[in-house]
Enzyme design. Structure first.
Site, PDB file in Angstrom:
ATOM      1  N   ASP A  83      34.074  33.624  44.820  1.00 63.54           N
ATOM      2  CA  ASP A  83      32.614  33.734  44.828  1.00 63.54           C
ATOM      3  C   ASP A  83      31.901  33.062  43.664  1.00 63.54           C
ATOM      4  O   ASP A  83      30.769  33.403  43.350  1.00 63.54           O
ATOM      5  CB  ASP A  83      32.244  35.218  44.839  1.00 63.54           C
ATOM      6  CG  ASP A  83      32.858  35.973  43.654  1.00 63.54           C
ATOM      7  OD1 ASP A  83      33.350  35.313  42.726  1.00 63.54           O
ATOM      8  OD2 ASP A  83      32.830  37.227  43.676  1.00 63.54           O
ATOM      9  N   GLU A 133      39.855  34.979  50.337  1.00 59.83           N
ATOM     10  CA  GLU A 133      39.151  36.195  49.856  1.00 59.83           C
ATOM     11  C   GLU A 133      37.725  36.225  50.422  1.00 59.83           C
ATOM     12  O   GLU A 133      36.739  36.393  49.710  1.00 59.83           O
ATOM     13  CB  GLU A 133      39.139  36.282  48.332  1.00 59.83           C
ATOM     14  CG  GLU A 133      38.893  37.683  47.794  1.00 59.83           C
ATOM     15  CD  GLU A 133      38.683  37.704  46.279  1.00 59.83           C
ATOM     16  OE1 GLU A 133      37.639  37.263  45.797  1.00 59.83           O
ATOM     17  OE2 GLU A 133      39.598  38.166  45.573  1.00 59.83           O
ATOM     18  N   GLU A 156      27.289  36.353  42.641  1.00 55.65           N
ATOM     19  CA  GLU A 156      28.482  36.199  43.488  1.00 55.65           C
ATOM     20  C   GLU A 156      28.278  36.666  44.922  1.00 55.65           C
ATOM     21  O   GLU A 156      28.841  36.078  45.851  1.00 55.65           O
ATOM     22  CB  GLU A 156      29.662  36.945  42.847  1.00 55.65           C
ATOM     23  CG  GLU A 156      30.190  36.307  41.555  1.00 55.65           C
ATOM     24  CD  GLU A 156      29.391  36.688  40.316  1.00 55.65           C
ATOM     25  OE1 GLU A 156      28.419  37.471  40.432  1.00 55.65           O
ATOM     26  OE2 GLU A 156      29.729  36.206  39.211  1.00 55.65           O
ATOM     27  N   HIS A 189      32.542  41.262  31.622  1.00 57.00           N
ATOM     28  CA  HIS A 189      31.917  39.937  31.562  1.00 57.00           C
ATOM     29  C   HIS A 189      30.780  39.705  32.558  1.00 57.00           C
ATOM     30  O   HIS A 189      30.208  38.621  32.608  1.00 57.00           O
ATOM     31  CB  HIS A 189      32.982  38.852  31.800  1.00 57.00           C
ATOM     32  CG  HIS A 189      33.444  38.784  33.221  1.00 57.00           C
ATOM     33  ND1 HIS A 189      32.784  38.054  34.179  1.00 57.00           N
ATOM     34  CD2 HIS A 189      34.477  39.369  33.855  1.00 57.00           C
ATOM     35  CE1 HIS A 189      33.416  38.197  35.342  1.00 57.00           C
ATOM     36  NE2 HIS A 189      34.438  38.986  35.172  1.00 57.00           N
ATOM     37  N   ARG A 210      27.548  39.001  34.648  1.00 53.74           N
ATOM     38  CA  ARG A 210      26.210  38.545  34.294  1.00 53.74           C
ATOM     39  C   ARG A 210      25.157  39.639  34.470  1.00 53.74           C
ATOM     40  O   ARG A 210      24.227  39.756  33.668  1.00 53.74           O
ATOM     41  CB  ARG A 210      25.802  37.341  35.160  1.00 53.74           C
ATOM     42  CG  ARG A 210      26.304  36.029  34.611  1.00 53.74           C
ATOM     43  CD  ARG A 210      25.999  34.864  35.533  1.00 53.74           C
ATOM     44  NE  ARG A 210      26.734  33.698  35.069  1.00 53.74           N
ATOM     45  CZ  ARG A 210      26.208  32.721  34.318  1.00 53.74           C
ATOM     46  NH1 ARG A 210      24.943  32.739  33.997  1.00 53.74           N
ATOM     47  NH2 ARG A 210      26.956  31.720  33.919  1.00 53.74           N
ATOM     48  N   HIS A 262      36.111  38.108  26.845  1.00 50.14           N
ATOM     49  CA  HIS A 262      35.764  36.915  27.639  1.00 50.14           C
ATOM     50  C   HIS A 262      35.053  35.902  26.745  1.00 50.14           C
ATOM     51  O   HIS A 262      34.340  36.276  25.810  1.00 50.14           O
ATOM     52  CB  HIS A 262      34.841  37.379  28.776  1.00 50.14           C
ATOM     53  CG  HIS A 262      34.666  36.418  29.899  1.00 50.14           C
ATOM     54  ND1 HIS A 262      33.853  35.307  29.806  1.00 50.14           N
ATOM     55  CD2 HIS A 262      35.176  36.390  31.156  1.00 50.14           C
ATOM     56  CE1 HIS A 262      33.880  34.646  30.959  1.00 50.14           C
ATOM     57  NE2 HIS A 262      34.680  35.287  31.796  1.00 50.14           N
TER      58      HIS A 262
END
Ligand code: UD1
Ligand code: UDP
Length: 371
Positions: free
Chosen positions: A97, A119, A133, A214, A216, A246
Site C-alpha cells: 500500500d 496483499e 495507505e 512510524h 504518518r 524508523h
C-alpha cells in the site's frame, strides 16, 4: 515462452514481503524475473536486499530526506514508467500500500500491462487511517488483474467492491514465508542475529518490550502520546523497551527528544530482518503501529498492542493476539500494565495463531501468474 515478470517495490516492508516471491520466480523457468526498486527507502530497503541476496535490475534511487507524498508520487510514476517502456513485461507485481505500489501499478495500467497485487483487499474502512495507505490500496484494487488476498476477509472486501471474483485468490501473506525463511537462516547461522547480545545482557532479568512506530497519521500528537506512554512504562524496574527507530525524521525527532537517555529504553537504529526476528523472539510483548508486526507477532505467539485507531488487519485482533489501543498514553499504559501484571490476561493473548498463512504463499502466487 517464459513470461516476463517485473516486480516493483520501494520500502522495507515491500522488500520483506516480496523477496520470497522473487526467490521462487527466479528458480521457476516458466518466468523471466526482473526487479525494479524505486528506493523510496534507501538504508532500510538495502538492509533487506542484502540479507535476501537480491540485486535489483533497476534502481531509481528516489529517496530524498523528508520527502513529500506528491513529489515522491510524481517521481515514482515517471521513473517506473520509463522502466516499463524499457522492459515491456507481461506482468507487473506490486505488494501492499505504499506510494511506490500505487505509482507502479498506475504506470503499468497506463501501458495496459496487467498488475498482480500481492496483499490485496486489506481495508480499515477509514481513508484517514492508515493514511495514505487505505486509498493506495483501493486505487490498485480498482484495476489489478490478479488480486492475491492474504485472507478470506480481504478477499470478501474486494468482492464487496465489485471486483471480478474470478480475479481474487486467497494466497496467504508472503510475510509468513519471509518469517520462516529468516528463522531457518538464523538457525543455520546464529551469528546473523547475534548483534543484540549486549542489550540482552544489559537488560537481563527484565521483561523486554519490543517496539516500533512510524505511521504518518500518528505524527505530532499521536507520536507524543506514544512517547509519553513509553516513558511511563519504562519507569518500572522490571521492564526494558528496545525500540529500533524508523529513519523518518518525523519519528526520530520526537522519539529522540522524549526518550533518549532513559535507563530502561534502548533507542537503536533500524534492525535488519534477522535481528528484528530476534527482537520478536526475546520480547515479552510488542508495542507497534506497524502493519507487518501485526502479522508476524501473532504467528510467533507474541501479544501485540497496536497503537492505532483502526486496523486493516482485523485477523490478529479476532484471533485474540492483537489489541487496538490507539495513541492515548493512559490506554497504552493501562493495557501494557495489564499484560505485565495479569498472568491470565497475558496467557490469553500469547497464543500462536496463523491467520495470515502457512508460508507457502509465494508458490501459490507464482502458479497464479503462470495462469
Ligand atoms: C513508508 C510508507 C508506509 C510504510 C513505511 C514502512 C508511504 C506513503 N509510506 O513510510 O506505508 O508503512 O514506509 O516503513 O508510502 N528515510 C530514510 N532512510 C530510509 C527510509 C526513510 O532516511 O531508508 C526517511 C527519509 O527522510 C524519507 C522519510 O524517511 O524522506 C520518509 O520516507 P517515506 O517512504 O516517504 O515514508 P515512511 O514514513 O517511511
Ligand atoms: N522490521 C525490521 N527492522 C526493524 C523494524 C521492522 O526488519 O527495525 C520489519 C518487520 O519485521 C516487518 C517490517 O519490517 O516485517 C515492517 O515494516 P514497517 O513497520 O516499516 O512497515 P509497515 O509494515 O507498517 O508497512
Amino acid at each position: 515462452m517464459a513470461s516476463k515478470i517485473l516486480t516493483v517495490f520501494g520500502t522495507r516492508p515491500e522488500a520483506i514481503k516480496l523477496f520470497p516471491l522473487i526467490h521462487v520466480l527466479e528458480r521457476d523457468d516458466r518466468f523471466v524475473s526482473r526487479t525494479c526498486i524505486s528506493a523510496q527507502h534507501r538504508a532500510m530497503l538495502d538492509q533487506v536486499l542484502a540479507i535476501a541476496n537480491i540485486a535489483p535490475d533497476h534502481d531509481l534511487d528516489l529517496m530524498t530526506p523528508g520527502q513529500t507524498l506528491d513529489e515522491l508520487t510524481a517521481r515514482a510514476l515517471t521513473g517506473i514508467g520509463r522502466v516499463l517502456d524499457m522492459e515491456k513485461p507481461d506482468w507487473v507485481v506490486v505488494q501492499g500500500d505504499t506510494t511506490t505500489v500505487m505509482a507502479g501499478a498506475l504506470a503499468a495500467y497506463y501501458r495496459q500491462i496487467p498488475v498482480c497485487h500481492v496483499e490485496a483487499g486489506l481495508r480499515s474502512g477509514d481513508i484517514h487511517h492508515p493514511w495514505p495507505e487505505e486509498v493506495n490500496r483501493k486505487v490498485v484494487g480498482s484495476f489489478a488483474a490478479l488480486h492475491c488476498a492474504p485472507t478470506e476477509t480481504a478477499a470478501a472486501a474486494l468482492r464487496r467492491e465489485n471486483v471480478d471474483p474470478a480475479s481474487v485468490h486467497v494466497t496467504g501473506n508472503t510475510v509468513i514465508d519471509a518469517l520462516h525463511w529468516v528463522t531457518t537462516r538464523i538457525e543455520n547461522e546464529p551469528a546473523l542475529a547475534s548483534g543484540l547480545a549486549e542489550l540482552e545482557k544489559r537488560f537481563a532479568g527484565k521483561r523486554i518490550i519490543g517496539m516500533t512506530s512510524h505511521r504518518r497519521e500518528n505524527f505530532g500528537e499521536g507520536m507524543r502520546g506514544i512517547a509519553d506512554a513509553v516513558k511511563r512504562i519504562a519507569a518500572r524496574p522490571d521492564v526494558a523497551v528496545i525500540f529500533p527507530v524508523h529513519l523518518n525524521p518525523n519519528v526520530r525527532e520526537v522519539m529522540n527528544a522524549e526518550l533518549a537517555g532513559l535507563d530502561n529504553v534502548a533507542l537503536i537504529e533500524p534492525l535488519d530482518y534477522p535481528h528484528f526476528a530476534r527482537l520478536l523472539d526475546i520480547s515479552y510483548l510488542m508495542l507497534s503501529d506497524s502493519g507487518g508486526v501485526q502479522e508476524e507477532a501473532p504467528a510467533l505467539g507474541k501479544p501485540v498492542l497496536v497503537m492505532r485507531e483502526t486496523t486493516e488487519r482485523p485477523e490478529g485482533v479476532e484471533a485474540g493476539t492483537a489489541l487496538l489501543v490507539g495513541t492515548d498514553p493512559d490506554r497504552i499504559v493501562a493495557e501494557t500494565t495489564r499484560l505485565l501484571d495479569d498472568e491470565a490476561a497475558y496467557a490469553a493473548m500469547a497464543r500462536a495463531h496463523n491467520p495470515f498463512g502457512d508460508g507457502q504463499s509465494a508458490t501459490r502466487i507464482c502458479d497464479l501468474l503462470a495462469g
